[in-house]
Scaffold this motif. Structure first.
Motif, PDB file in Angstrom:
ATOM      1  N   LEU A 110       3.038 -24.645 -10.716  1.00  0.00           N
ATOM      2  CA  LEU A 110       3.471 -23.276 -10.425  1.00  0.00           C
ATOM      3  C   LEU A 110       3.262 -22.895  -8.963  1.00  0.00           C
ATOM      4  O   LEU A 110       3.977 -22.027  -8.442  1.00  0.00           O
ATOM      5  N   ALA A 111       2.310 -23.527  -8.287  1.00  0.00           N
ATOM      6  CA  ALA A 111       1.963 -23.132  -6.917  1.00  0.00           C
ATOM      7  C   ALA A 111       3.171 -23.064  -5.976  1.00  0.00           C
ATOM      8  O   ALA A 111       3.358 -22.065  -5.269  1.00  0.00           O
ATOM      9  N   PRO A 112       4.043 -24.099  -5.933  1.00  0.00           N
ATOM     10  CA  PRO A 112       5.191 -24.012  -5.016  1.00  0.00           C
ATOM     11  C   PRO A 112       6.256 -23.024  -5.468  1.00  0.00           C
ATOM     12  O   PRO A 112       7.162 -22.703  -4.692  1.00  0.00           O
ATOM     13  N   ARG A 113       6.150 -22.537  -6.705  1.00  0.00           N
ATOM     14  CA  ARG A 113       7.118 -21.563  -7.216  1.00  0.00           C
ATOM     15  C   ARG A 113       6.518 -20.149  -7.218  1.00  0.00           C
ATOM     16  O   ARG A 113       7.062 -19.252  -7.850  1.00  0.00           O
ATOM     17  N   THR A 114       5.389 -19.996  -6.502  1.00  0.00           N
ATOM     18  CA  THR A 114       4.734 -18.689  -6.404  1.00  0.00           C
ATOM     19  C   THR A 114       4.696 -18.243  -4.950  1.00  0.00           C
ATOM     20  O   THR A 114       4.208 -18.973  -4.083  1.00  0.00           O
ATOM     21  N   GLY A 115       5.213 -17.045  -4.690  1.00  0.00           N
ATOM     22  CA  GLY A 115       5.208 -16.497  -3.343  1.00  0.00           C
ATOM     23  C   GLY A 115       4.223 -15.355  -3.203  1.00  0.00           C
ATOM     24  O   GLY A 115       3.757 -14.782  -4.198  1.00  0.00           O
ATOM     25  N   VAL A 116       3.900 -15.028  -1.969  1.00  0.00           N
ATOM     26  CA  VAL A 116       3.041 -13.881  -1.652  1.00  0.00           C
ATOM     27  C   VAL A 116       3.759 -13.035  -0.610  1.00  0.00           C
ATOM     28  O   VAL A 116       4.211 -13.550   0.416  1.00  0.00           O
ATOM     29  N   LEU A 117       3.903 -11.744  -0.901  1.00  0.00           N
ATOM     30  CA  LEU A 117       4.476 -10.821   0.078  1.00  0.00           C
ATOM     31  C   LEU A 117       3.648  -9.537   0.037  1.00  0.00           C
ATOM     32  O   LEU A 117       3.909  -8.636  -0.759  1.00  0.00           O
ATOM     33  N   VAL A 118       2.623  -9.508   0.846  1.00  0.00           N
ATOM     34  CA  VAL A 118       1.708  -8.366   0.906  1.00  0.00           C
ATOM     35  C   VAL A 118       1.680  -7.856   2.343  1.00  0.00           C
ATOM     36  O   VAL A 118       1.288  -8.581   3.261  1.00  0.00           O
ATOM     37  N   GLY A 119       2.133  -6.625   2.520  1.00  0.00           N
ATOM     38  CA  GLY A 119       2.265  -6.082   3.862  1.00  0.00           C
ATOM     39  C   GLY A 119       1.238  -5.015   4.187  1.00  0.00           C
ATOM     40  O   GLY A 119       0.348  -4.689   3.396  1.00  0.00           O
ATOM     41  N   SER A 120       1.381  -4.450   5.385  1.00  0.00           N
ATOM     42  CA  SER A 120       0.478  -3.407   5.860  1.00  0.00           C
ATOM     43  C   SER A 120       1.186  -2.595   6.930  1.00  0.00           C
ATOM     44  O   SER A 120       1.948  -3.140   7.742  1.00  0.00           O
ATOM     45  N   GLY A 121       0.932  -1.295   6.934  1.00  0.00           N
ATOM     46  CA  GLY A 121       1.505  -0.471   7.984  1.00  0.00           C
ATOM     47  C   GLY A 121       0.786  -0.643   9.305  1.00  0.00           C
ATOM     48  O   GLY A 121       1.405  -0.694  10.365  1.00  0.00           O
ATOM     49  N   TYR A 122      -0.531  -0.750   9.249  1.00  0.00           N
ATOM     50  CA  TYR A 122      -1.342  -0.790  10.468  1.00  0.00           C
ATOM     51  C   TYR A 122      -2.086  -2.105  10.662  1.00  0.00           C
ATOM     52  O   TYR A 122      -2.469  -2.441  11.782  1.00  0.00           O
ATOM     53  N   MET A 153      -1.572  -9.281  11.370  1.00  0.00           N
ATOM     54  CA  MET A 153      -0.987  -8.484  10.295  1.00  0.00           C
ATOM     55  C   MET A 153      -0.873  -9.262   8.987  1.00  0.00           C
ATOM     56  O   MET A 153      -0.959  -8.691   7.895  1.00  0.00           O
ATOM     57  N   ASP A 154      -0.703 -10.588   9.095  1.00  0.00           N
ATOM     58  CA  ASP A 154      -0.493 -11.384   7.879  1.00  0.00           C
ATOM     59  C   ASP A 154      -1.797 -11.873   7.249  1.00  0.00           C
ATOM     60  O   ASP A 154      -1.769 -12.655   6.301  1.00  0.00           O
ATOM     61  N   GLY A 203       0.877  -3.858  -0.896  1.00  0.00           N
ATOM     62  CA  GLY A 203       0.511  -3.417   0.444  1.00  0.00           C
ATOM     63  C   GLY A 203      -0.929  -2.948   0.501  1.00  0.00           C
ATOM     64  O   GLY A 203      -1.535  -2.606  -0.521  1.00  0.00           O
ATOM     65  N   ALA A 204      -1.474  -2.926   1.723  1.00  0.00           N
ATOM     66  CA  ALA A 204      -2.866  -2.506   1.918  1.00  0.00           C
ATOM     67  C   ALA A 204      -3.037  -1.933   3.313  1.00  0.00           C
ATOM     68  O   ALA A 204      -2.334  -2.336   4.247  1.00  0.00           O
ATOM     69  N   ASP A 205      -3.961  -0.994   3.438  1.00  0.00           N
ATOM     70  CA  ASP A 205      -4.277  -0.422   4.742  1.00  0.00           C
ATOM     71  C   ASP A 205      -5.667   0.186   4.736  1.00  0.00           C
ATOM     72  O   ASP A 205      -6.135   0.682   3.699  1.00  0.00           O
ATOM     73  N   ASN A 206      -6.307   0.124   5.890  1.00  0.00           N
ATOM     74  CA  ASN A 206      -7.476   0.952   6.177  1.00  0.00           C
ATOM     75  C   ASN A 206      -7.355   1.389   7.625  1.00  0.00           C
ATOM     76  O   ASN A 206      -7.892   0.745   8.527  1.00  0.00           O
ATOM     77  N   CYS A 207      -6.612   2.459   7.819  1.00  0.00           N
ATOM     78  CA  CYS A 207      -6.362   2.933   9.183  1.00  0.00           C
ATOM     79  C   CYS A 207      -7.155   4.198   9.483  1.00  0.00           C
ATOM     80  O   CYS A 207      -6.752   5.008  10.315  1.00  0.00           O
TER      81      CYS A 207
END
Length: 426
Positions: A110-122, A153-154, A203-207
């Motif tokens: 499953l590992a190669p068929r699993t993606g991660v897309l976690v962003g942040s504003g700051y 950011m990543d 998404g995540a932030d601590n600004c």
């Protein structure tokens, strides 16, 4: 749009894979974990307090939505918590909860068929703000060799990929306050196109930093109701005076429906539609006619194959700013027509404050919980509604049968992102 383009889009919609939510996790000013956050929302409890992590005495706003009683080592291995900025720590904790909820085991197949897309504003602003002082006080040797990755950011997305051993695409997206919603929408597209079967997205932030609070304060975007922090975030209320800066994270596990069914995963909801646009108008002010916001809502509805009359609940962007709230209400009315006054429209930012890149992801989870439980969280502090005909779910949660919910996120820079979530019906 040309007829050929329309035909291609319609054909893709017909052929694409359905995408479902099988897990979710959250870290918010209301609690660490989805259950605690949801319970606090339904009780109408505010997470806004006087700031304790920074000296705000000379700033215009002294209040915020901090993550209370946060102990990173209670949620993460020490070697990870030591090298990560707090925003990434929140993202990792939310991702771990989401993966656990989904009962997901990511093995070699499953590992190669699993993606991660976690962003942040700051991004990792607190970590990066310390580097100049370290360089001044300790010289070049005082800077960690990991500073360029920890300060990137990543970093949250990469840490999640490392923790769970995912080897599919790993990305970080930044679209200001629309980041969490955009990240989930784009991750859903990866699954629809067949690039992956599973995605960890959010998404995540601590600004909450002196610089960020000073800048937003100088832009006159923040509430200065400093003596009454619990009353400061008041979306859709005539007496609103700005948003409240907050921290947090929201992460979901998305899967192709057939993949989730095959492994017997708990299916919490279906991601039915996604729309994203840009205002191309102003860095901080929304378009005066709400052009981009309306276009994003209409595109999300079209993408979902849903008519405006089918929407049962909107978790609004609703930040408590004078301009933004008024224009969002007008946009909702124009897109939904008479349906706008017949359904609940609430802003949970009244309780969490504005978690920037985390906001849209947490609010999508809220939509899923509203569908699951048949209850809509309130907009607290809405004493004098700016539109008396609308149901802003003032003060107290309401019972509603929710089949289809819409999640709005509109950010600085003119970013607009909207997701439509639907009750799972095989």
């Amino acid at each position: 749009m040309s007829q050929r383009s329309e035909a291609v889009r319609d054909e893709f919609r017909r052929l694409r894979r359905r995408v479902v939510v099988t897990g979710w996790g959250a870290v918010t000013p209301l609690g660490v974990g989805v259950a605690d956050t949801w319970a606090a929302m339904l009780a109408g409890r505010s997470g806004i307090r006087q700031l304790s992590a920074i000296d705000s005495g000379d700033l215009g706003s002294h209040i915020g939505g901090e993550i209370h009683d946060w102990d990173p080592e209670a949620h993460l291995p020490r070697k990870i918590s030591r090298r990560t900025d707090s925003f990434a720590q929140y993202a990792l904790a939310a991702a771990a909860e989401a993966v656990e909820t989904a009962k997901l085991i990511i093995g070699p197949e499953l590992a190669p068929r699993t993606g991660v897309l976690v962003g942040s504003g700051y991004g990792p602003v607190n970590y990066n703000s310390k580097l100049p002082d370290l360089l001044r006080d300790k010289g070049p040797r005082g800077i960690s060799p990991l500073s360029q990755v920890t300060g990137a950011m990543d970093s949250a997305a990469v840490e999640i990929s490392l923790l769970f051993g995912t080897t599919g695409p790993c990305r970080s997206l930044s679209t200001a306050c629309a980041t969490g919603t955009d990240s989930i929408g784009e991750a859903a597209r990866l699954i629809q196109y067949g690039a992956v079967d599973v995605a960890i997205a959010g998404g995540a932030d601590n600004c909450i930093s002196r610089a960020d609070l000073a800048g937003c304060g100088n832009a006159r975007a923040l509430s200065t109701r400093n003596e009454q922090p619990e009353l400061a975030s008041r979306p859709f209320d005539e007496d609103r005076d700005g948003f409240v800066m907050s921290s947090g994270a929201g992460v979901v596990v998305l899967e192709a429906a057939e993949h989730a069914i095959e492994r017997g995963a708990p299916i919490l909801a279906e991601v039915a539609g996604f729309g994203a646009t840009s205002d191309a108008h102003h860095w901080t002010a929304p378009h005066p006619e709400g052009t981009g916001a309306k276009a994003a809502m209409r595109e999300a509805l079209r993408d979902a194959g849903v008519a405006p009359a089918e929407i049962d609940y909107i978790n609004a962007h609703g930040t408590s700013t004078p301009l933004g709230d008024a224009r969002e209400v007008r946009s909702i009315r124009e897109v939904l027509g008479e349906r706008a006054t017949r359904i609940p429209v609430s802003s949970t930012k009244s309780m969490t404050g504005h978690m920037i890149g985390a906001g849209g992801a947490v609010e999508l989870i809220v939509c899923g919980l509203a569908i699951r439980d048949g209850i809509v969280p309130p907009t607290i502090n809405c004493d004098r509604p700016l539109d008396p005909e609308m149901n802003f779910v003032a003060h107290t949660a309401q019972r509603h049968d929710i089949r289809i919910a819409m999640n709005n996120s509109f950010g600085f820079g003119g970013h607009n992102a909207v997701l439509v979530l639907r009750r799972w019906e095989q």
